[in-house]
Motif scaffolding. Structure first.
Motif, PDB file in Angstrom:
ATOM      1  N   GLU A   1      17.912  49.793 -11.878  1.00 24.43           N
ATOM      2  CA  GLU A   1      16.729  50.275 -11.176  1.00 24.43           C
ATOM      3  C   GLU A   1      16.895  50.229  -9.652  1.00 24.43           C
ATOM      4  N   VAL A   2      17.495  49.149  -9.149  1.00 29.50           N
ATOM      5  CA  VAL A   2      17.677  48.977  -7.707  1.00 29.50           C
ATOM      6  C   VAL A   2      19.092  48.483  -7.432  1.00 29.50           C
ATOM      7  N   ASP A   3      19.502  48.630  -6.180  1.00 29.89           N
ATOM      8  CA  ASP A   3      20.814  48.149  -5.752  1.00 29.89           C
ATOM      9  C   ASP A   3      20.687  46.660  -5.423  1.00 29.89           C
ATOM     10  N   VAL A   4      20.804  45.810  -6.436  1.00 29.35           N
ATOM     11  CA  VAL A   4      20.579  44.378  -6.251  1.00 29.35           C
ATOM     12  C   VAL A   4      21.591  43.789  -5.274  1.00 29.35           C
ATOM     13  N   ALA A   5      22.855  44.156  -5.414  1.00 32.23           N
ATOM     14  CA  ALA A   5      23.892  43.616  -4.519  1.00 32.23           C
ATOM     15  C   ALA A   5      23.623  44.014  -3.069  1.00 32.23           C
ATOM     16  N   GLY A   6      23.230  45.267  -2.841  1.00 39.67           N
ATOM     17  CA  GLY A   6      22.923  45.714  -1.486  1.00 39.67           C
ATOM     18  C   GLY A   6      21.717  45.008  -0.906  1.00 39.67           C
ATOM     19  N   LEU A   7      20.692  44.786  -1.729  1.00 40.83           N
ATOM     20  CA  LEU A   7      19.498  44.086  -1.255  1.00 40.83           C
ATOM     21  C   LEU A   7      19.818  42.637  -0.907  1.00 40.83           C
ATOM     22  N   ILE A   8      20.647  41.985  -1.736  1.00 35.83           N
ATOM     23  CA  ILE A   8      21.035  40.608  -1.441  1.00 35.83           C
ATOM     24  C   ILE A   8      21.816  40.548  -0.132  1.00 35.83           C
TER      25      ILE A   8
ATOM     26  N   MET B   1      11.568  42.424 -13.031  1.00 33.49           N
ATOM     27  CA  MET B   1      10.973  41.813 -11.841  1.00 33.49           C
ATOM     28  C   MET B   1      11.296  40.324 -11.773  1.00 33.49           C
ATOM     29  N   MET B   2      11.167  39.619 -12.898  1.00 29.25           N
ATOM     30  CA  MET B   2      11.487  38.199 -12.915  1.00 29.25           C
ATOM     31  C   MET B   2      12.982  37.963 -12.715  1.00 29.25           C
ATOM     32  N   ALA B   3      13.803  38.896 -13.189  1.00 29.55           N
ATOM     33  CA  ALA B   3      15.250  38.756 -12.994  1.00 29.55           C
ATOM     34  C   ALA B   3      15.601  38.837 -11.507  1.00 29.55           C
ATOM     35  N   VAL B   4      15.042  39.815 -10.804  1.00 34.64           N
ATOM     36  CA  VAL B   4      15.316  39.949  -9.369  1.00 34.64           C
ATOM     37  C   VAL B   4      14.696  38.788  -8.598  1.00 34.64           C
ATOM     38  N   ALA B   5      13.496  38.359  -8.992  1.00 32.25           N
ATOM     39  CA  ALA B   5      12.873  37.216  -8.331  1.00 32.25           C
ATOM     40  C   ALA B   5      13.713  35.958  -8.522  1.00 32.25           C
ATOM     41  N   GLY B   6      14.303  35.810  -9.713  1.00 35.13           N
ATOM     42  CA  GLY B   6      15.183  34.671  -9.954  1.00 35.13           C
ATOM     43  C   GLY B   6      16.420  34.715  -9.073  1.00 35.13           C
ATOM     44  N   LEU B   7      16.992  35.911  -8.916  1.00 39.32           N
ATOM     45  CA  LEU B   7      18.147  36.049  -8.031  1.00 39.32           C
ATOM     46  C   LEU B   7      17.766  35.754  -6.579  1.00 39.32           C
ATOM     47  N   ALA B   8      16.546  36.111  -6.198  1.00 38.90           N
ATOM     48  CA  ALA B   8      16.091  35.833  -4.836  1.00 38.90           C
ATOM     49  C   ALA B   8      15.911  34.341  -4.598  1.00 38.90           C
ATOM     50  N   CYS B   9      15.510  33.617  -5.640  1.00 35.91           N
ATOM     51  CA  CYS B   9      15.296  32.176  -5.487  1.00 35.91           C
ATOM     52  C   CYS B   9      16.584  31.377  -5.552  1.00 35.91           C
ATOM     53  N   LEU B  10      17.563  31.879  -6.298  1.00 37.86           N
ATOM     54  CA  LEU B  10      18.755  31.092  -6.602  1.00 37.86           C
ATOM     55  C   LEU B  10      19.522  30.629  -5.360  1.00 37.86           C
ATOM     56  N   PRO B  11      19.826  31.502  -4.374  1.00 41.22           N
ATOM     57  CA  PRO B  11      20.602  31.031  -3.212  1.00 41.22           C
ATOM     58  C   PRO B  11      19.917  29.916  -2.432  1.00 41.22           C
ATOM     59  N   VAL B  12      18.620  30.042  -2.180  1.00 35.28           N
ATOM     60  CA  VAL B  12      17.947  29.011  -1.391  1.00 35.28           C
ATOM     61  C   VAL B  12      17.764  27.729  -2.196  1.00 35.28           C
TER      62      VAL B  12
END
Length: 274
Positions: free
Chosen positions: A65-72, A242-253
């Motif tokens: 759906e989105v470019d997750v790697a690019g957004l990260i 949505m929860m998958a991307v939110a999880g990826l957003a939380c994981l690094p911090v």
């Protein structure tokens, strides 16, 4: 065993129990986030506390759906530039306030720190107009520039520098070093723990920011937090991706905090010591 000892142990056990319950309450939303992300797409609305069988289909759907790697990558660039810029500005300002005496010093310092009390919504419109005139809207640099000055960072670093031995600075001046050399060769090496902890806090704050990127990046999902909007629509929300991307957003911090939490706590504790 005396009654006083028993009462003290009961109070200690009660305090530990309260802390444990509070910790579980704080951690549960994060657990539920990852549990939802790891469910099968057809089970995403299940209320089962344990996601079984486990599935990574939601992560695959999010990647399509989105470019997750690019957004990260974009989010990392914005957070890193914002944290480094705020550290540099705060370091120079705190050095001036802590090491020099000049007219109206205390008044200027209080006014500077007072900007911390001004809600961001008050300064949002002037910043937006300035970015428009500079042609920086819809760009990552436009997200970074208005955040380069942090009153919190100046406050914390000034506290650390006020406790810095003035004898070392005086000795460096006797050796013939100028102020710029003293800052980078004497002060900064001795403030590395504080700078590292503050940098982590600033990075996490910039990483989690949603409001200002949403204002500046009007026609693009340039950062990870804005990418979550792609899974919200009039026909319904795609909770699994949505929860998958939110999880990826939380994981690094989360990983960053778990690895370096001692430095973060020490930075706040030492900031109040003279």
């Amino acid at each position: 065993m005396t009654e006083t000892t028993i009462a003290d142990r009961l109070r200690t056990a009660g305090s530990h129990l309260m802390l444990a319950v509070t910790a579980l309450i704080c951690v549960f939303p994060i657990y539920w986030l990852f549990a939802t992300a790891l469910r099968r797409p057809e089970d995403v609305t299940s209320l089962s506390p344990v996601p079984w069988p486990l599935s990574v289909a939601n992560f695959g759907n999010a990647a399509r759906e989105v470019d997750v790697a690019g957004l990260i990558a974009n989010t990392f660039v914005v957070a890193a530039l914002s944290a480094v810029g705020q550290l540099l500005v705060a370091l120079l300002a705190a050095y001036a306030f802590a090491m020099y005496a000049f007219p109206l010093q205390r008044l200027l310092y209080l006014a500077f720190v007072g900007t911390w009390l001004v809600p961001f919504q008050v300064t949002m419109l002037p910043n937006y107009i300035l970015l428009t005139r500079l042609g920086l809207l819809d760009s990552l640099i436009g997200v970074v520039v208005p955040t380069l000055c942090s009153a919190l960072a100046i406050l914390l670093l000034r506290q650390h520098m006020s406790a810095f031995p003035k004898e070392l600075v005086a000795a460096a001046r006797i050796d013939g070093r100028n102020s710029w050399s003293i800052l980078w060769t004497v002060v900064v090496p001795n403030l590395r723990p504080a700078l590292a902890a503050l940098g982590i806090l600033l990075f996490i704050n910039a990483w989690n920011d949603y409001f200002w990127p949403a204002v500046v990046l009007r026609r693009s999902n340039g950062v990870l937090q804005l990418g979550l909007r792609s899974f919200m629509g009039t026909e319904g929300d795609q909770w699994g991706p949505m929860m998958a991307v939110a999880g990826l957003a939380c994981l690094p911090v989360l990983l960053l905090y778990l690895l370096l939490q001692r430095q973060i706590v020490n930075a706040f504790v030492r900031s109040g010591l003279k």
